[in-house]
Design a protein around this motif. Sequence first.
Motif, PDB file in Angstrom:
ATOM      1  N   ARG A 125       1.001  -1.236  -0.006  1.00 55.18           N
ATOM      2  CA  ARG A 125       0.045  -0.104  -0.129  1.00 55.18           C
ATOM      3  C   ARG A 125       0.941   1.102  -0.069  1.00 55.18           C
ATOM      4  O   ARG A 125       0.519   2.275  -0.609  1.00 55.18           O
ATOM      5  CB  ARG A 125      -0.974  -0.064   1.159  1.00 55.18           C
ATOM      6  CG  ARG A 125      -1.782  -1.048   1.437  1.00 55.18           C
ATOM      7  CD  ARG A 125      -3.029  -0.905   0.016  1.00 55.18           C
ATOM      8  NE  ARG A 125      -3.855  -2.106   0.280  1.00 55.18           N
ATOM      9  CZ  ARG A 125      -4.741  -2.297  -0.676  1.00 55.18           C
ATOM     10  NH1 ARG A 125      -4.749  -1.642  -2.140  1.00 55.18           N
ATOM     11  NH2 ARG A 125      -5.704  -3.205  -0.646  1.00 55.18           N
ATOM     12  N   GLU A 129       0.616   4.128  -2.731  1.00 54.12           N
ATOM     13  CA  GLU A 129       0.294   5.655  -2.615  1.00 54.12           C
ATOM     14  C   GLU A 129       1.552   6.515  -2.843  1.00 54.12           C
ATOM     15  O   GLU A 129       1.226   7.543  -3.513  1.00 54.12           O
ATOM     16  CB  GLU A 129       0.258   5.615  -0.774  1.00 54.12           C
ATOM     17  CG  GLU A 129      -0.088   7.012  -0.522  1.00 54.12           C
ATOM     18  CD  GLU A 129      -1.493   7.749  -0.927  1.00 54.12           C
ATOM     19  OE1 GLU A 129      -1.677   8.566  -1.246  1.00 54.12           O
ATOM     20  OE2 GLU A 129      -2.398   6.747  -1.218  1.00 54.12           O
ATOM     21  N   ASP A 173      -1.232  16.261   6.491  1.00 50.81           N
ATOM     22  CA  ASP A 173      -2.061  15.370   5.391  1.00 50.81           C
ATOM     23  C   ASP A 173      -1.675  15.539   4.211  1.00 50.81           C
ATOM     24  O   ASP A 173      -2.604  15.370   3.113  1.00 50.81           O
ATOM     25  CB  ASP A 173      -3.828  15.871   5.812  1.00 50.81           C
ATOM     26  CG  ASP A 173      -4.027  17.276   5.714  1.00 50.81           C
ATOM     27  OD1 ASP A 173      -3.076  18.125   5.396  1.00 50.81           O
ATOM     28  OD2 ASP A 173      -4.997  17.663   5.583  1.00 50.81           O
ATOM     29  N   GLY A 176      -0.675  12.300   0.871  1.00 51.22           N
ATOM     30  CA  GLY A 176      -0.726  11.152   1.419  1.00 51.22           C
ATOM     31  C   GLY A 176       0.265  10.764   2.493  1.00 51.22           C
ATOM     32  O   GLY A 176       0.472   9.562   2.680  1.00 51.22           O
ATOM     33  N   ILE A 179      -1.205   8.771   5.516  1.00 52.69           N
ATOM     34  CA  ILE A 179      -1.261   7.447   5.511  1.00 52.69           C
ATOM     35  C   ILE A 179      -0.104   6.627   5.109  1.00 52.69           C
ATOM     36  O   ILE A 179      -0.086   5.618   5.994  1.00 52.69           O
ATOM     37  CB  ILE A 179      -2.101   7.366   4.052  1.00 52.69           C
ATOM     38  CG1 ILE A 179      -3.448   8.139   4.157  1.00 52.69           C
ATOM     39  CG2 ILE A 179      -2.605   5.765   3.823  1.00 52.69           C
ATOM     40  CD1 ILE A 179      -4.208   8.046   2.714  1.00 52.69           C
ATOM     41  N   MET A 180       0.772   6.961   4.823  1.00 52.72           N
ATOM     42  CA  MET A 180       1.984   6.127   4.732  1.00 52.72           C
ATOM     43  C   MET A 180       2.859   6.219   5.909  1.00 52.72           C
ATOM     44  O   MET A 180       3.195   5.056   6.401  1.00 52.72           O
ATOM     45  CB  MET A 180       3.163   6.781   3.415  1.00 52.72           C
ATOM     46  CG  MET A 180       2.434   6.760   2.141  1.00 52.72           C
ATOM     47  SD  MET A 180       3.656   7.104   0.711  1.00 52.72           S
ATOM     48  CE  MET A 180       3.858   9.059   1.071  1.00 52.72           C
ATOM     49  N   GLU A 182       1.220   6.282   8.767  1.00 54.41           N
ATOM     50  CA  GLU A 182       0.353   5.387   9.474  1.00 54.41           C
ATOM     51  C   GLU A 182       0.588   4.004   9.233  1.00 54.41           C
ATOM     52  O   GLU A 182       0.861   2.959  10.206  1.00 54.41           O
ATOM     53  CB  GLU A 182      -1.220   5.674   9.315  1.00 54.41           C
ATOM     54  CG  GLU A 182      -1.492   6.991   9.889  1.00 54.41           C
ATOM     55  CD  GLU A 182      -2.776   7.213   9.473  1.00 54.41           C
ATOM     56  OE1 GLU A 182      -3.675   6.639   8.868  1.00 54.41           O
ATOM     57  OE2 GLU A 182      -3.186   8.514  10.137  1.00 54.41           O
ATOM     58  N   ARG A 183       0.783   3.478   7.930  1.00 51.72           N
ATOM     59  CA  ARG A 183       1.023   2.144   7.417  1.00 51.72           C
ATOM     60  C   ARG A 183       2.367   1.647   7.860  1.00 51.72           C
ATOM     61  O   ARG A 183       2.640   0.604   8.522  1.00 51.72           O
ATOM     62  CB  ARG A 183       0.932   2.092   6.079  1.00 51.72           C
ATOM     63  CG  ARG A 183      -0.439   2.266   5.453  1.00 51.72           C
ATOM     64  CD  ARG A 183      -0.631   1.957   4.111  1.00 51.72           C
ATOM     65  NE  ARG A 183      -1.756   2.356   3.508  1.00 51.72           N
ATOM     66  CZ  ARG A 183      -3.062   1.745   3.516  1.00 51.72           C
ATOM     67  NH1 ARG A 183      -3.114   0.479   4.316  1.00 51.72           N
ATOM     68  NH2 ARG A 183      -4.089   1.952   2.930  1.00 51.72           N
TER      69      ARG A 183
END
Length: 219
Positions: A125, A129, A173, A176, A179-180, A182-183
């Motif tokens: 993921r 992204e 934010d 992305g 998001i990266m 967090e992953r």
Amino acid sequence: RLIAQAQETAVFDERQRIARDLHDEVTQTIYSASLIAEVLPQVWERSSEEGERNLAKLRQLVRGALAEMRSLLFELRPSALENAELDTLLPQLPYAFTGRSRIPVTVTIDGRNPMPTEVKVPLYRITQEALNNINKHTGATEVTLDFAEDRDSARLIISDNGQGFDTAAITADSMGIAIMHERAAAIRAQLELNRRRGGGTRLSVLWRAAPLEDDGEEA
């Protein structure tokens, strides 16, 4: 009943997203390939060199559409994503990326060791992204993806020659990035995003397996 309705809504939304991806990405790529295929005989008669260039474009488009379809199949069947290994999964994303953006990606994969699903999927993921961000925001013309793994560690590096970024202008934010991060945090990996010398961006993710705890004392 509310839970069932929420699940139905989530399934519907996901189907709508995949339908949009099929229309916006795969359909457009196949349409472009069909246009090149139609005129290729005439182009070849006029110039074999131009014909070779168009044939290379056609191969790239078809390869990208195929990779895009495979990626969407992984989305439709999460078990397929979980069962495949990263040396198979990761190349599909650059091929699909190049088919959409016409930006070439140099891919290097080192290692074919089975990795835990809880690590494999986030790395997939993050790659997805990162490539989306490059296509949307950087203006890059070249990208490299390097992935190396062994039993206890994995390293992912994605670099581009785009316009780079201003670290002071990036918010939590932006692009992305949240998001990266967090992953990466979910698998206790180190993620760094840096400006490259001479322009461009370098994303690196380093994951190491947690050391096994000693459950007992030595006799």
